[in-house]
Motif scaffolding. Structure first.
Motif, PDB file in Angstrom:
ATOM      1  N   PHE A  37       0.857  -1.174   0.000  1.00 59.08           N
ATOM      2  CA  PHE A  37       0.000   0.000   0.000  1.00 59.08           C
ATOM      3  C   PHE A  37       0.898   1.230   0.000  1.00 59.08           C
ATOM      4  O   PHE A  37       2.100   1.132   0.284  1.00 59.08           O
ATOM      5  CB  PHE A  37      -0.900   0.021   1.246  1.00 59.08           C
ATOM      6  N   ARG A  45      -4.339   6.277   2.582  1.00 59.66           N
ATOM      7  CA  ARG A  45      -3.542   5.149   2.142  1.00 59.66           C
ATOM      8  C   ARG A  45      -4.314   4.385   1.063  1.00 59.66           C
ATOM      9  O   ARG A  45      -5.531   4.207   1.165  1.00 59.66           O
ATOM     10  CB  ARG A  45      -3.212   4.243   3.315  1.00 59.66           C
ATOM     11  N   PHE A  47      -4.293   1.026  -1.971  1.00 53.30           N
ATOM     12  CA  PHE A  47      -3.765  -0.255  -2.406  1.00 53.30           C
ATOM     13  C   PHE A  47      -2.875  -0.077  -3.629  1.00 53.30           C
ATOM     14  O   PHE A  47      -3.182   0.703  -4.528  1.00 53.30           O
ATOM     15  CB  PHE A  47      -4.932  -1.188  -2.736  1.00 53.30           C
ATOM     16  N   ALA A  97       2.212  -5.341   3.938  1.00 55.34           N
ATOM     17  CA  ALA A  97       1.274  -5.882   4.912  1.00 55.34           C
ATOM     18  C   ALA A  97       1.052  -7.362   4.627  1.00 55.34           C
ATOM     19  O   ALA A  97       1.201  -7.810   3.493  1.00 55.34           O
ATOM     20  CB  ALA A  97      -0.046  -5.124   4.850  1.00 55.34           C
ATOM     21  N   GLN A 105      -7.622  -5.420  -1.838  1.00 54.81           N
ATOM     22  CA  GLN A 105      -7.692  -3.996  -1.559  1.00 54.81           C
ATOM     23  C   GLN A 105      -8.237  -3.671  -0.181  1.00 54.81           C
ATOM     24  O   GLN A 105      -8.322  -2.503   0.194  1.00 54.81           O
ATOM     25  CB  GLN A 105      -8.538  -3.310  -2.622  1.00 54.81           C
ATOM     26  N   GLU A 107      -7.914  -3.151   3.403  1.00 49.34           N
ATOM     27  CA  GLU A 107      -6.886  -2.927   4.428  1.00 49.34           C
ATOM     28  C   GLU A 107      -7.182  -3.694   5.706  1.00 49.34           C
ATOM     29  O   GLU A 107      -6.263  -4.188   6.363  1.00 49.34           O
ATOM     30  CB  GLU A 107      -6.774  -1.432   4.739  1.00 49.34           C
ATOM     31  N   ASP A 108      -8.441  -3.802   6.068  1.00 47.26           N
ATOM     32  CA  ASP A 108      -8.787  -4.447   7.335  1.00 47.26           C
ATOM     33  C   ASP A 108      -8.583  -5.958   7.309  1.00 47.26           C
ATOM     34  O   ASP A 108      -8.701  -6.616   8.343  1.00 47.26           O
ATOM     35  CB  ASP A 108     -10.204  -4.085   7.766  1.00 47.26           C
ATOM     36  N   TYR A 110      -5.710  -7.220   6.411  1.00 47.72           N
ATOM     37  CA  TYR A 110      -4.285  -7.408   6.646  1.00 47.72           C
ATOM     38  C   TYR A 110      -4.004  -7.331   8.147  1.00 47.72           C
ATOM     39  O   TYR A 110      -4.375  -6.358   8.805  1.00 47.72           O
ATOM     40  CB  TYR A 110      -3.476  -6.357   5.890  1.00 47.72           C
ATOM     41  N   TRP A 113       1.499  -4.986   9.603  1.00 49.28           N
ATOM     42  CA  TRP A 113       1.971  -3.896   8.746  1.00 49.28           C
ATOM     43  C   TRP A 113       3.402  -3.521   9.086  1.00 49.28           C
ATOM     44  O   TRP A 113       3.819  -3.595  10.260  1.00 49.28           O
ATOM     45  CB  TRP A 113       1.083  -2.655   8.948  1.00 49.28           C
TER      46      TRP A 113
END
Length: 123
Positions: A37, A45, A47, A97, A105, A107-108, A110, A113
Motif C-alpha cells: 500500500f 492510504r 492499495f 502488509a 484492496q 486494508e482491514d 491485513y 503492517w
C-alpha cells in the motif's frame, strides 16, 4: 513477535526505477498473502499490489498496472515491489502488509503492517 521491515526506498527521477523490499519475521511467511500500500502526503492510504502466498496470483491497482511488479521469495521471507517508469505521483510512503485471507484492496484484512519506506520521484 511479527515484524515487517521495508527497505529500498529513496529519491529517483521521473522515468526511473526502484525496488522496495519487505522482510518478514516472526510468522510463517509462506502461509500469508502479502500486499503493498502507499500513502502520499495529505491523502488516504491506497492499495498498490498484492500477491498470493504461492506467488501465483497477483493483483495491481490500475494506476500502477504495467509499471510495477510484485514478487516474493518464500525461502527468504521477503516480498518485493519492482517499480519502473516512475512518476511524480508515485511519491509516497510505501507499506507492506500480511494477510491470512487475501482480499487485495481491503486494508482491514491485513493483520500485520510494516513501518513504511519513503519513495520520492522528482520531475
Amino acid at each position: 513477535q511479527v515484524q515487517l521491515v521495508e527497505s529500498g526506498g529513496g529519491l529517483v527521477q521521473a522515468g526511473g526505477s526502484l525496488r522496495v523490499s519487505c522482510a518478514a519475521s516472526g510468522l510463517t511467511f509462506s502461509l500469508y498473502d502479502m500486499g503493498w500500500f502507499r500513502q502520499a502526503p495529505g491523502k488516504e492510504r491506497e492499495f498498490v499490489a498484492a500477491i498470493s502466498r504461492s506467488g501465483v496470483n497477483k493483483y495491481y491497482a490500475d494506476s500502477v498496472k504495467g509499471r510495477f511488479t510484485i514478487s516474493r521469495d518464500n525461502a527468504k521471507s521477503t516480498v518485493y515491489l519492482q517499480m519502473n517508469s516512475l512518476k511524480p505521483e508515485d511519491t509516497a510512503v510505501y507499506y507492506c502488509a500480511a494477510a491470512r485471507l487475501l482480499v487485495p484492496q481491503r486494508e482491514d484484512e491485513y493483520s500485520y503492517w510494516g513501518q513504511g519506506t519513503q519513495v520520492t520521484v522528482s520531475s
